[in-house]
Design a protein around this motif. Structure first.
Motif, PDB file in Angstrom:
ATOM      1  N   UNK A 149       0.820  -1.207   0.000  1.00  0.00           N
ATOM      2  CA  UNK A 149       0.000   0.000   0.000  1.00  0.00           C
ATOM      3  C   UNK A 149       0.846   1.246   0.000  1.00  0.00           C
ATOM      4  N   UNK A 150       0.181   2.407  -0.106  1.00  0.00           N
ATOM      5  CA  UNK A 150       0.914   3.661  -0.110  1.00  0.00           C
ATOM      6  C   UNK A 150       0.046   4.766   0.441  1.00  0.00           C
ATOM      7  N   UNK A 151       0.696   5.798   0.973  1.00  0.00           N
ATOM      8  CA  UNK A 151      -0.005   6.991   1.429  1.00  0.00           C
ATOM      9  C   UNK A 151       0.674   8.193   0.789  1.00  0.00           C
ATOM     10  N   UNK A 152      -0.121   9.210   0.461  1.00  0.00           N
ATOM     11  CA  UNK A 152       0.430  10.384  -0.219  1.00  0.00           C
ATOM     12  C   UNK A 152       0.669  11.548   0.718  1.00  0.00           C
ATOM     13  N   UNK A 153       0.141  11.482   1.927  1.00  0.00           N
ATOM     14  CA  UNK A 153       0.342  12.584   2.853  1.00  0.00           C
ATOM     15  C   UNK A 153       0.999  12.048   4.117  1.00  0.00           C
ATOM     16  N   UNK A 154       1.366  12.953   4.996  1.00  0.00           N
ATOM     17  CA  UNK A 154       1.965  12.544   6.254  1.00  0.00           C
ATOM     18  C   UNK A 154       0.893  11.941   7.158  1.00  0.00           C
ATOM     19  N   UNK A 155       1.303  11.520   8.324  1.00  0.00           N
ATOM     20  CA  UNK A 155       0.330  10.966   9.261  1.00  0.00           C
ATOM     21  C   UNK A 155      -0.783  11.968   9.504  1.00  0.00           C
ATOM     22  N   UNK A 156      -1.973  11.467   9.748  1.00  0.00           N
ATOM     23  CA  UNK A 156      -3.146  12.334   9.866  1.00  0.00           C
ATOM     24  C   UNK A 156      -2.987  13.383  10.957  1.00  0.00           C
ATOM     25  N   UNK A 157      -2.141  13.104  11.934  1.00  0.00           N
ATOM     26  CA  UNK A 157      -1.948  14.048  13.038  1.00  0.00           C
ATOM     27  C   UNK A 157      -0.970  15.158  12.683  1.00  0.00           C
ATOM     28  N   UNK A 158      -0.311  15.054  11.522  1.00  0.00           N
ATOM     29  CA  UNK A 158       0.685  16.027  11.126  1.00  0.00           C
ATOM     30  C   UNK A 158       0.182  16.915  10.004  1.00  0.00           C
ATOM     31  N   UNK A 159       0.873  18.034   9.818  1.00  0.00           N
ATOM     32  CA  UNK A 159       0.496  18.976   8.769  1.00  0.00           C
ATOM     33  C   UNK A 159       0.947  18.466   7.404  1.00  0.00           C
ATOM     34  N   UNK A 160       0.525  19.181   6.354  1.00  0.00           N
ATOM     35  CA  UNK A 160       0.921  18.822   4.992  1.00  0.00           C
ATOM     36  C   UNK A 160       2.426  18.995   4.821  1.00  0.00           C
ATOM     37  N   UNK A 161       2.957  18.323   3.811  1.00  0.00           N
ATOM     38  CA  UNK A 161       4.366  18.492   3.497  1.00  0.00           C
ATOM     39  C   UNK A 161       4.659  19.967   3.195  1.00  0.00           C
ATOM     40  N   UNK A 162       5.773  20.458   3.672  1.00  0.00           N
ATOM     41  CA  UNK A 162       6.219  21.824   3.401  1.00  0.00           C
ATOM     42  C   UNK A 162       7.260  21.754   2.282  1.00  0.00           C
TER      43      UNK A 162
END
Length: 394
Positions: A2-15
């Motif tokens: 599997x894969x995820x495109x964003x950081x953990x849900x508790x974290x902000x978007x990639x900067x």
């Protein structure tokens, strides 16, 4: 896997920091990738490119020499990822090939030299450049600096032809992740890949330095490509009788310059109006340079790369469109009767896979539009690469 495109849900978007941002190709690509990201800042020294970027995104990039950026300035952004599309002139076949000795390469090397000094170094890097960069001294220095700073790399040479776009524009790409981050398919680390298969969901690990290592190798991908007519702004034959007066004017202008280049004196916007005046290829150029022109038709599934000199010169700068199909039987129609025209800036943007809502400000001249597009990148290629870069094993 599997894969995820964003950081953990508790974290902000990639900067994300976007270096050499141009007209926004990298930003459109990260949007195409579906990455949850905040573009913290963009950097470009070209004021016209920044005008276009601001027009489309509502933000004007930092306009200054990237080489002057300091450790403190970069640290304050706290960026997780850097996207870089540095000048290609030091590595092009047509250029002087001064490599890392070219002043235009200094800012790029300076950026990498700052990484070990940062208190918040990036976790990921993405680099785009011309084919030839991979054998350059600049590339060697880049790889050495990445290795010293705990990055692993995956490198590609890919073309839009491999993504269904009838556009031959092979480019070099470097994807880098800093430990402990890992690629979805780590068995490709430190290899030069000429095939996009690693970007797909299958787990094929056979694609390495295969038999695609030549421009001829792209031919086997043509069956995936849509015809050029799908990318045209308008598709109707040029009637030379209707444009004779304009044609004579253009030929006179071209003749005065030795008939090897052509710049429209009208400099109108790319609306499709006055086709003969703006986009028609003068007959004198066809007669003198016709054998050197790359001619394509609406049903073609491949056209050549458009350079920043397209429309100013016809030799080696990109394909020309024949608006009148040659005879299918018997003797082919001469080029002078095929209604040759230049691709419009909107059509070049379409072949770069820029979205429909991309526009140039009105004050950007026709010549400038072609130049800015020639220095840009393919969203169809970079989007999937960024999606892969930002994905992580789950």
């Amino acid at each position: 896997m599997g894969e995820t495109l964003c950081k953990d849900s508790s974290q902000e978007a990639w900067r994300v920091l976007e270096f050499y941002s141009g007209i926004g190709g990298m930003r459109y690509s990260i949007m195409e990738a579906g990455v949850e990201a905040t573009m913290v800042e963009s950097f470009d020294i070209n004021d016209k490119a920044n005008d276009v970027y601001e027009h489309n995104f509502g933000h004007r990039p930092y306009q200054g020499n990237i080489q002057s950026l300091t450790v403190a300035e970069l640290d304050k952004y706290e960026a997780n990822a850097w996207l870089l599309s540095p000048p290609c002139q030091p590595y092009t076949r047509q250029g002087l090939q001064k490599d890392s000795g070219d002043a235009r390469a200094f800012s790029f090397l300076n950026i990498f030299e700052l990484i070990p000094k940062l208190s918040s170094p990036p976790l990921m890097l993405f680099v785009e450049n011309v084919v030839g960069f991979e054998t350059s001294d600049t590339h060697k220095q880049m790889v050495e600096m990445l290795k010293k700073t705990s990055f692993t790399t995956q490198e590609f040479i890919l073309s839009p032809l491999q993504f269904g776009v009838p556009y031959s524009r092979p480019r070099y790409f470097c994807l880098a992740k800093r430990e402990p981050l890992k690629f979805l398919k780590p068995h490709f680390n430190n290899q030069l890949l000429w095939n996009p298969s690693p970007l797909s969901d299958n787990d094929d690990n056979t694609w390495t330095n295969g038999d695609d290592q030549s421009h001829e190798g792209w031919g086997k991908w043509l069956h995936l490509c849509k015809p050029i007519e799908n990318f045209l702004e308008f598709n109707f034959p040029i009637n030379r009788l209707d444009c004779m007066e304009s044609q004579l004017c253009l030929e006179s202008s071209a003749s005065a310059r030795g008939c090897e280049s052509f710049e429209s004196t009208t400099e109108q916007n790319d609306t499709g109006n006055n086709v003969a005046g703006q986009y028609n290829v003068p007959l004198c150029l066809i007669e003198k340079l016709g054998s050197a022109m790359d001619i394509v038709y609406s049903d073609s599934k491949r056209c050549c790369c458009f350079t920043k000199s397209y429309y100013r010169y016809v030799k080696g700068t990109g394909s020309l469109l024949a608006t009148i199909q040659p005879e299918k039987k018997g003797k082919l129609s001469p080029l002078s009767e095929q209604g040759l025209r230049y691709f419009t800036p909107r059509e070049v943007a379409n072949l770069h896979s820029f979205p429909e809502n991309f526009h140039f400000p009105e004050h950007i001249s026709l010549k400038q539009r072609y130049a800015l597009l020639g220095n840009s990148l393919s969203v169809a290629v970079v989007g999937p690469l960024l999606r892969y870069l930002f994905s992580k094993p789950s």
